[in-house]
Design a protein around this motif. Structure first.
Motif, PDB file in Angstrom:
ATOM      1  N   CYS A  17       0.848  -1.204   0.000  1.00 56.90           N
ATOM      2  CA  CYS A  17       0.000   0.000   0.000  1.00 56.90           C
ATOM      3  C   CYS A  17       0.875   1.242   0.000  1.00 56.90           C
ATOM      4  O   CYS A  17       1.597   1.524   0.970  1.00 56.90           O
ATOM      5  N   SER A  37      -1.451  -5.670   1.356  1.00 60.24           N
ATOM      6  CA  SER A  37      -2.897  -5.908   1.338  1.00 60.24           C
ATOM      7  C   SER A  37      -3.301  -6.846   2.464  1.00 60.24           C
ATOM      8  O   SER A  37      -2.637  -7.859   2.730  1.00 60.24           O
ATOM      9  N   CYS A  58      -5.181  -1.838   4.515  1.00 62.66           N
ATOM     10  CA  CYS A  58      -4.493  -1.847   3.217  1.00 62.66           C
ATOM     11  C   CYS A  58      -5.295  -2.766   2.276  1.00 62.66           C
ATOM     12  O   CYS A  58      -5.408  -3.977   2.500  1.00 62.66           O
ATOM     13  N   GLY A  62      -3.943  -1.819  -3.158  1.00 61.55           N
ATOM     14  CA  GLY A  62      -2.753  -1.082  -2.717  1.00 61.55           C
ATOM     15  C   GLY A  62      -3.062   0.308  -2.182  1.00 61.55           C
ATOM     16  O   GLY A  62      -2.163   1.150  -2.115  1.00 61.55           O
ATOM     17  N   LEU A  64      -4.617   2.558   1.024  1.00 63.37           N
ATOM     18  CA  LEU A  64      -4.991   2.578   2.440  1.00 63.37           C
ATOM     19  C   LEU A  64      -6.350   3.246   2.593  1.00 63.37           C
ATOM     20  O   LEU A  64      -6.630   4.292   1.994  1.00 63.37           O
TER      21      LEU A  64
END
Length: 326
Positions: A17, A37, A58, A62, A64
């Motif tokens: 992320c 993730s 996450c 990718g 947040l």
């Protein structure tokens, strides 16, 4: 023969992320670095800020995802400042981390300042000023006849002193205060001059004075010898209350040299060197006898009085024939 084939579904590839990293004033997202993730991280407030922490996820894409915490600057508590009553702290109220303020000395004190900084932990750091009380202006001291203000000399703000009467004056004492403005407040006593008493010897007939029944402290009167008396020169007497008057003229009677008794057989020897106010009894010489009992008094004019009619008569020798017959 029938062929059976199986299709295998691969899980999506895990992603790092790198997008959606939360930011903002006071936001601390350091926990969200290098997560992949399916993982979570905690987004909090940096030192010097305050607010509730939030959880970020996450995603498979990718990115947040989460709610950015509301971080506000942390205010420093004035409870961490010096608490001396003479200090003025109002300029430090509401200060946040990184800000500074001044603490000064309050009313009634000489001007002085101290600087304080609000730290990230919500506490102030700095050095308080040394506060010195102001002196009350001497020109504001109570004034008046006989006042004694020595206890008030050098008085500082918020201090009290006692105003009394000087020696020779009288009244109840009173309290006077020096205010924070450096001024004296309070009612001073009304001092009245004490009297110097006139001692009993001042009533002597030998003395004349202008002191009456007594004079007030600091005043003067005079004394001199009365008519018919002599001695000290006239004197000025000053009253130093509460003591009685002293130092009056010292006087003795003058000698009478007028109107001395005279006449046939009269002897003035008993009245010789008679001083004013004194008395004597004239006598008769040998062969004479007194015909009266008047006394002479020496008057202030230097003359004897009261015995002007005193006389002596010849004494009788008795019956001479009786003496011959014997």
């Amino acid at each position: 023969m029938t062929n059976t084939s199986t299709t295998t579904t691969r899980p999506p590839a895990l992603q790092l992320c790198t997008e959606g990293v939360p930011s903002g004033t006071g936001v601390n997202s350091s926990d969200c670095g290098a997560i992949i993730s399916g993982e979570t991280c905690v987004v909090s407030c940096r030192a010097g800020f305050e607010g509730a922490s939030e959880i970020f996820d996450c995603g498979l894409d990718g990115i947040l995802v989460g709610t950015v915490p509301g971080c506000s600057p942390r205010q420093c508590s004035t409870g961490s400042l010096p608490s001396a009553p003479e200090l003025d702290l109002h300029l430090c109220s509401g200060k946040t981390a990184g800000q500074w303020c001044t603490i000064s000395c309050g009313a009634g004190f000489e001007e002085a300042q101290g600087f304080f900084t609000c730290q990230e932990d919500g506490q102030f750091t700095g050095a308080a000023p040394t506060c010195t009380r102001l002196h009350c202006a001497q020109e504001g001291l109570p004034r008046g006849l006989g006042l004694n203000v020595s206890d008030c000399l050098g008085l500082k703000t918020e201090e009290d002193c006692t105003v009394t009467c000087r020696t020779g004056f009288e009244a109840a004492s009173s309290e006077v205060k020096c205010t924070t403005a450096g001024k004296f407040v309070g009612l001073a006593p009304t001092c009245s001059a004490q009297k110097c008493a006139v001692p009993g010897e001042f009533s002597s007939a030998s003395l004349v004075h202008t002191c009456g029944s007594g004079i007030a402290n600091g005043q003067t009167c005079a004394s001199r010898c009365a008519l018919g008396y002599e001695g000290s020169m006239p004197k000025e007497l000053r009253c130093y209350a509460p003591a009685a008057l002293t130092g009056a003229s010292v006087c003795v009677g003058s000698l009478c040299d007028k109107n001395t008794p005279y006449g046939a057989g009269v002897s003035e020897i008993n009245c010789f060197a008679l001083a004013t106010g004194s008395t004597c009894q004239p006598g008769c010489t040998r062969g004479f006898s007194a015909t009266s009992t008047e006394e002479c008094t020496c008057g202030p004019d230097g003359a004897l009085a009261g015995c002007e009619t005193f006389s002596c008569a010849r004494s009788s020798c008795g019956d001479i024939s009786a003496s011959v017959a014997g």
